[in-house]
Design an enzyme around this catalytic site. Structure first.
Site, short mmCIF file in Angstrom:
data_model
loop_
_atom_site.label_atom_id
_atom_site.label_comp_id
_atom_site.label_asym_id
_atom_site.label_seq_id
_atom_site.Cartn_x
_atom_site.Cartn_y
_atom_site.Cartn_z
CG HIS A 465 -3.89 1.60 -8.22
ND1 HIS A 465 -4.11 2.69 -9.08
CD2 HIS A 465 -4.87 1.81 -7.27
CE1 HIS A 465 -4.78 3.50 -8.74
NE2 HIS A 465 -5.36 3.14 -7.68
CD GLU A 466 -6.41 -0.37 -4.75
OE1 GLU A 466 -6.59 0.23 -3.74
OE2 GLU A 466 -7.05 -0.36 -5.73
CG HIS A 469 -4.69 4.36 -2.89
ND1 HIS A 469 -4.72 5.65 -3.08
CD2 HIS A 469 -5.27 3.50 -4.05
CE1 HIS A 469 -5.44 5.72 -4.23
NE2 HIS A 469 -5.69 4.75 -4.85
CG HIS A 472 -0.58 9.10 0.31
ND1 HIS A 472 -1.64 9.52 -0.57
CD2 HIS A 472 0.10 10.17 0.80
CE1 HIS A 472 -1.30 10.91 -0.56
NE2 HIS A 472 -0.37 11.09 0.22
#
Length: 680
Positions: A465-466, A469, A472
């Protein structure tokens, strides 16, 4: 000497090994003076209509100031100390005062408006047009158009809110770190995995104590709640955890008055700008149109999930009743794990030996390389803030450096709990080219003497998940910092890349890539993986209702609620009466440690997790159709989502990738709720 201050060296990466709290204030003096001088030099004359003349210097000055502050804010989160906290809090107040004043400066507004109205605006890049329109919107939301007195009041409110939210988060950190429990009788720890006990014994020894030391940090708290057979022990830790930063938790770090003041000030700020409440003010920069649309979205999810959640809860109660227990909040994780073991012959602990952190990282990087045609390599020549911190560089196939990131993986004292990604540097080309650099932070258990850090599958998801980020932020091709990477992305779309990455953790090909027994290297057995997959939707409805509960509480808290005439806790209880199928005990004070909305930027935006989950579940569809390693699909996601940052509307970017608007069906199917809805 200013030149000796490492915080003023902005030509490269932060010199973490040389930064001291005493350097923050003098460095901020220099940076604010330089920034003001640059802005004044630009605004002392009438702006021309072109980007380079009107707003380019302003954008560069603001980017430089943010880059300076980044390591200070980061150290405050991962290496807290009394001296640093004092320096950070003092500096944050001054910085907020400057930034609010800048956003309210009518001369700045006119400079951006000159570009928007100028003859060359249509010829600007998509990114620069978005920078200008966002800046004009954000300045209006900062009170630039207000008369003098309301403008000054709005500025004072923002400065006070900055102070209050920082104190809120620090109270939660202190309340978490203050608690510890020594257990000398090992019999009370039956059921807890041996690896967790080894860590607890080592922590006790480190503090000069006998026995086992338990804390409220996730690597200690979660296993106790999940596996400890001693119900009294589970309740003791649960009560300590859910009363953090409250009067019920001892009152030393009580956040109750802070939450009330934060809410009052947010409402006042929104009213000054003509909004009926803070929720609609917050949503002015998000995909959702207003609070009513958010309410409708959340209550619809609750309606769809509630029938299945009631069945899931009934199953838990049957298990607890078999032990002569009436199910309480401190029992749910324990009996959920027992039920999962019984139903699927599966426990998260069964998988832990197959997910040694070094192997997971290697596999995650290989997946990224295969999907997006980049390379990731470690570097050992970079200054870091703790010996455990790692540093990596991302390059293009030709070897050109594209991005860099720090990786801080392990829980420790004076480090904020949870997991997050933050910016160190943002991609830009003018006036000085720089690469995007990210901080990626988790709180996993540290390696033991005889094995590396071993992750639960849900911790693997957290890491993915991190990293989503981070990708991105790091893989952006947008050169304007204000809309590069995650900047300028509406808050309810920013979770798309992160939640999207979690989907790979459930695919057999990826499991083989990231998993291997830490001793033998053997892959995850096929039957164990099958049980993992079958358990994916286990209690999905209960989990969805829990997120809806938090999100409804958040949106209603900011949509007309008045803490001077009502109780924040009573509002949360009312939401629970409506949504929750198992209410927590009366002593629960979850709201006092809800840092997401009171300190973390999610105010009137917590719904974003479920909103973006609709996007992420739907976005993963092409990978399910073509294969999780399909380069063409990966590059399409890269070019249409990851590289585009905030330069375009996320609806448009999603449509470019998927060929249509997002559909909720993918999320319902992924959660195992689609058939429930169809049969209702």
């Amino acid at each position: 000497m200013a030149n000796d201050n490492p915080l003023l060296d902005l030509d490269g990466l932060p010199r973490f090994a040389h930064i001291e709290p005493s350097q923050v204030a003098p460095a901020l003096d220099v940076m604010l003076d330089e920034t003001r001088a640059t802005v004044e030099a630009r605004l002392s004359r009438a702006p021309g209509p072109g980007w380079d003349d009107a707003v380019g210097p302003l954008e560069a000055a603001e980017t430089r100031l943010k880059r300076f502050w980044s390591p200070v804010a980061h150290l405050n989160a991962v290496a807290d100390s009394a001296a640093l906290r004092e320096a950070y809090n003092a500096g944050l107040g001054r910085l907020t005062s400057y930034q609010t004043g800048y956003a309210q400066d009518e001369r700045v507004y006119r400079a951006y408006q000159a570009v928007a109205d100028g003859p060359d605006f249509a010829g600007l890049s998509e990114a620069r047009r978005k920078v200008v329109t966002n800046a004009l919107r954000d300045m209006r939301l900062s009170g630039v158009a207000l008369p003098a007195a309301p403008k000054a009041r709005f500025k004072a409110i923002q400065e006070r809110l900055s102070e209050l939210t920082s104190r809120f988060e620090q109270n939660v950190l202190d309340a978490t770190d203050t608690f510890s429990l020594i257990i000398e009788d090992e019999a009370r720890l039956q059921g807890i995995p041996a690896s967790v006990l080894a860590q607890a014994r080592a922590e006790a020894q480190r503090r000069g104590r006998d026995g086992f030391l338990l804390t409220l940090q996730a690597p200690s708290y979660v296993p106790v709640m999940t596996y400890a057979q001693d119900r009294a022990l589970r309740r003791q830790l649960y009560e300590a955890y859910v009363t953090r930063a409250s009067q019920a938790g001892g009152g030393r770090y009580d956040n109750t008055t802070l939450t009330d003041e934060i809410l009052v000030l947010r409402q006042e700020a929104a009213a000054l700008l003509g909004y009926p409440h803070y929720a609609d003010y917050s949503l002015a920069t998000k995909m959702a149109r207003d609070a009513a649309e958010v309410e409708t979205f959340l209550t619809d999810l609750a309606r769809r999930a509630r029938p299945a959640a009631l069945k899931e809860l009934a199953d838990l109660k049957v298990m607890a009743q078999a032990d002569g227990i009436s199910l309480e909040a401190w029992d749910t994780a324990y009996y959920s794990e027992r039920l999962k073991e019984r139903r699927y012959q599966f426990s998260e602990e069964d998988l832990r030996p197959y997910f040694p952190l070094p192997r997971v990282l290697e596999g995650l990087f290989t997946l990224t390389e295969r999907l997006y045609d980049v390379r990731i390599r470690a570097r050992r020549d970079i200054e870091v803030w703790h010996p455990d911190v790692l540093f990596y560089e991302i390059t293009d196939p030709d070897g050109a450096s594209r991005a860099q990131f720090y990786l801080d993986l392990y829980a420790r004292e004076r480090k904020r709990g949870g997991a997050w990604m933050d910016e160190c540097c943002v991609r830009q080309r003018h006036p000085i080219p720089s690469l995007p650099v990210a901080y990626l932070t988790c709180n996993f258990a540290a390696p033991a003497a005889d094995h590396p850090s071993l992750l639960r599958h849900d911790e693997v998801e957290t890491l993915f998940h991190e990293f989503g980020h981070g990708l991105h932020h790091m893989l952006t091709q947008v050169d304007e910092p204000a809309v590069s990477g995650i900047n300028g992305v509406p808050w309810d779309a920013v979770e798309l890349p992160s939640q999207f990455m979690e989907n790979f953790c459930w695919e057999r090909d990826v499991i083989d890539l990231i998993g291997g027994h830490y001793r033998t290297g053997a892959p995850v057995p096929g039957d164990l993986f099958a049980r993992l997959r079958s358990a994916r939707t286990f209690q999905a409805a209960l989990q969805m209702l829990r997120q809806v509960e938090f999100a409804l509480f958040d949106i209603r808290l900011h949509a007309g609620f008045d803490p001077t005439t009502g109780s924040v806790h009573a509002l949360l209880e009312a939401v629970r009466d409506e949504v929750a199928v198992l209410k927590p005990p009366a002593f629960n004070r979850f709201e006092n440690s809800f840092t997401h909305i009171f300190a973390g930027g999610y105010a009137a935006g917590y719904y974003s997790y479920k909103w973006a989950e609709v996007l992420s579940a739907d976005a993963f569809g092409p990978f399910e159709e073509h294969g999780v390693f399909d380069r063409a699909t990966g590059l399409a996601f890269l070019h249409n989502i990851l590289e585009r940052g905030g330069e375009a509307d996320p609806r448009e970017l999603f449509a470019r990738f998927r060929g249509r608007a997002p559909c909720i069906d993918a999320l319902l199917k992924q959660s195992g709720l689609y058939e429930t809805e169809e049969g209702a």
